[in-house]
Enzyme design. Structure first.
Site, PDB file in Angstrom:
ATOM      1  N   ASP A  38       4.390 -19.178   3.369  1.00  0.00           N
ATOM      2  CA  ASP A  38       5.850 -18.099   2.373  1.00  0.00           C
ATOM      3  C   ASP A  38       7.513 -18.316   3.374  1.00  0.00           C
ATOM      4  OD1 ASP A  38       5.668 -17.051   4.850  1.00  0.00           O
ATOM      5  OD2 ASP A  38       5.804 -14.888   4.470  1.00  0.00           O
ATOM      6  N   LEU A  69      -2.186  -6.225   9.539  1.00  0.00           N
ATOM      7  CA  LEU A  69      -2.078  -5.706   7.914  1.00  0.00           C
ATOM      8  C   LEU A  69      -1.560  -5.334   7.311  1.00  0.00           C
ATOM      9  CD1 LEU A  69      -5.476  -4.260   7.623  1.00  0.00           C
ATOM     10  CD2 LEU A  69      -5.386  -6.205   7.027  1.00  0.00           C
ATOM     11  N   GLU A 124      13.066  -7.460   9.488  1.00  0.00           N
ATOM     12  CA  GLU A 124      12.169  -8.014  10.849  1.00  0.00           C
ATOM     13  C   GLU A 124      13.001  -9.068  11.430  1.00  0.00           C
ATOM     14  OE1 GLU A 124       8.803  -7.786  11.416  1.00  0.00           O
ATOM     15  OE2 GLU A 124       8.942  -6.499  10.154  1.00  0.00           O
ATOM     16  N   ASP A 135       4.812 -10.773   3.174  1.00  0.00           N
ATOM     17  CA  ASP A 135       3.841  -9.082   3.509  1.00  0.00           C
ATOM     18  C   ASP A 135       5.384  -8.112   2.725  1.00  0.00           C
ATOM     19  OD1 ASP A 135       3.052 -10.736   5.345  1.00  0.00           O
ATOM     20  OD2 ASP A 135       3.558  -9.609   6.589  1.00  0.00           O
TER      21      ASP A 135
HETATM   22  C1  GLA Z   1       3.213 -11.987   8.882  1.00  0.00           C
HETATM   23  C2  GLA Z   1       4.814 -12.351   8.288  1.00  0.00           C
HETATM   24  C3  GLA Z   1       4.802 -13.572   7.177  1.00  0.00           C
HETATM   25  C4  GLA Z   1       3.878 -14.423   6.913  1.00  0.00           C
HETATM   26  C5  GLA Z   1       2.191 -14.741   7.369  1.00  0.00           C
HETATM   27  C6  GLA Z   1       1.535 -15.461   7.944  1.00  0.00           C
HETATM   28  O1  GLA Z   1       2.809 -11.939   7.834  1.00  0.00           O
HETATM   29  O2  GLA Z   1       5.038 -11.925   8.168  1.00  0.00           O
HETATM   30  O3  GLA Z   1       5.952 -14.118   6.233  1.00  0.00           O
HETATM   31  O4  GLA Z   1       4.069 -15.432   7.411  1.00  0.00           O
HETATM   32  O5  GLA Z   1       2.821 -13.868   9.301  1.00  0.00           O
HETATM   33  O6  GLA Z   1       1.409 -16.238   6.199  1.00  0.00           O
END
Ligand code: GLA
Length: 387
Positions: A40, A127, A162, A174
């Site tokens: 991402d 999660l 974040e 996420d």
């Molecule tokens: C975490 C981050 C996401 C993504 C994943 C790995 O969940 O919050 O933005 O980078 O790791 O795919």
């Protein structure tokens, strides 16, 4: 789980006792990701879906400039103001505070409110319980103060929370999944253009099951940020030869080879993984449209290999679970989410499911001295007002 009347009743009771009266109830979800990990923030594709566990909150505007918040799970009450210097001590409250600040920064109205919230996303399992919390409040605040911020910006409010208040330089996956999630659908998102497409996901004859290693590594957020730096460094080196390359997802594998001796070997390996992973998401989407679950599964194993050996975000417990899945003829298996502990996601034929679970239940504790946990995946709706 999130529609759970029991959770709602508990929240309502506590709200009444603490603040009197009734607020409105909002919810949002945790997420899984079928494939497309650490792509991402590299402008690549991800393929997540919201799940049936998340965060639920009752919220009511209180006519002051203070937020009064109660976490049922931590059994803790916190009050904070809405200015930059009012950041609370408690981590959970920082998420709510960050969402308030980021909404304000985008020109949205935010004033004081009372809230009680609870959740059922297992913590530290990868999660995205934090995205569920951010999305619930981004959605609730938008609704209650009539801000009309669009859904992408609600996701970005969570992501910036974040970045600016929690120290994790995460991508958009996420929060996107938590806001845009739709029952029975995975969503392929191009993180560069923000184009997305829903894919109905109902693999007949298969189950998706998460195996939680129950391992959580300290310093995961600084290791995460370091991976991101490596990727940016590699992309920058490539862009000297190929000026159109803004993100690693824009780069061809051979372009990476051209700069191999100009960047640290570690950055090279990270970039090698990412470039492969971006392509795997597209391959998996094609395979899904053909109903070819064998290919989907094989790609998941390839992702695991890359995350373990090139990106180095797996650990002994997760590698063990992955190997064991192979042994049990599980169709696809890999570490899911950011890594450094948490879950594997497994695509298992229904007739092999019981045998796989039994093998993990027996062999994992024998080696690591603690039990793993299992969660069946149900793809569900994202952020919403609960009637
Ligand atoms: C975490 C981050 C996401 C993504 C994943 C790995 O969940 O919050 O933005 O980078 O790791 O795919």
């Amino acid at each position: 789980m999130i529609n759970n009347m029991e959770m709602k009743t508990k929240i309502r009771e506590k709200f009444k006792t603490l603040f009197g009266g009734e607020g409105e109830v909002f919810a949002s979800a945790g997420r899984i990701n079928l494939i497309g990990e650490h792509t991402d923030y590299n402008g690549g594709y991800v393929f997540p879906g919201a799940i049936d566990c998340g965060i639920m909150a009752e919220v009511k505007v209180n006519g002051t400039q203070k937020v009064r918040a109660f976490s049922l799970d931590y059994d803790e009450y916190v009050e904070f103001g809405l200015n930059e210097e009012d950041k609370p001590q408690q981590q959970w409250a920082c998420y709510i505070f960050g969402v308030c600040r980021e909404t304000t920064k985008r020109g949205g109205k935010v004033e004081g409110f009372d809230c009680v919230f609870a959740g059922d996303v297992p913590l530290g399992a990868g999660l995205s319980s934090s995205a569920a919390l951010e999305s619930t409040f981004a959605f609730a605040i938008n609704y209650l103060f009539g801000n009309k911020i669009d859904k992408f910006d609600l996701a970005k409010i969570g992501q910036s929370t974040e970045h600016n208040y929690c120290g994790v330089k995460c991508g958009i996956m996420d929060q996107f999944a938590s806001i845009f999630g739709k029952k029975g659908n995975l969503i392929r998102l191009n993180c560069k253009t923000l184009e997305y497409k829903y894919f109905p996901f109902d693999p007949k004859g298969y189950k998706l099951v998460l195996v939680d290693s129950c391992v959580k590594h300290e310093l995961a957020s600084s290791a995460y940020n370091k991976r991101r730096e490596s990727c940016e460094n590699a992309a920058k080196a490539i862009s000297k030869n190929h000026p159109d390359v803004e993100f690693l997802s824009d780069a061809k594998r051979v372009w990476l080879d051209e700069v191999r001796d100009q960047i640290p070997e570690e950055d090279f390996l990270r970039a090698e993984y990412v470039i492969g992973e971006v392509q795997r998401v597209l391959d998996v989407c094609d395979a899904l449209e053909r109903g070819d679950y064998e290919t989907v599964g094989e790609m998941m194993y390839q992702t695991h290999f890359g995350m373990s050996k090139l990106y180095e975000v797996s650990c002994e417990e997760l590698d063990f679970l992955n190997k064991l899945a192979r042994k049990c003829d599980v169709t696809g298996s890999r570490v899911m989410g950011g890594g450094f502990g948490g879950c594997t996601i497994n695509l298992v034929k229904e007739e092999l499911y019981d045998g796989f679970i039994a093998a993990v239940k027996e062999l994992f504790p024998a080696k690591f001295g603690h039990d793993p946990k299992f969660y069946d995946v149900v793809i569900s709706d994202g952020a919403r007002k609960v009637e």
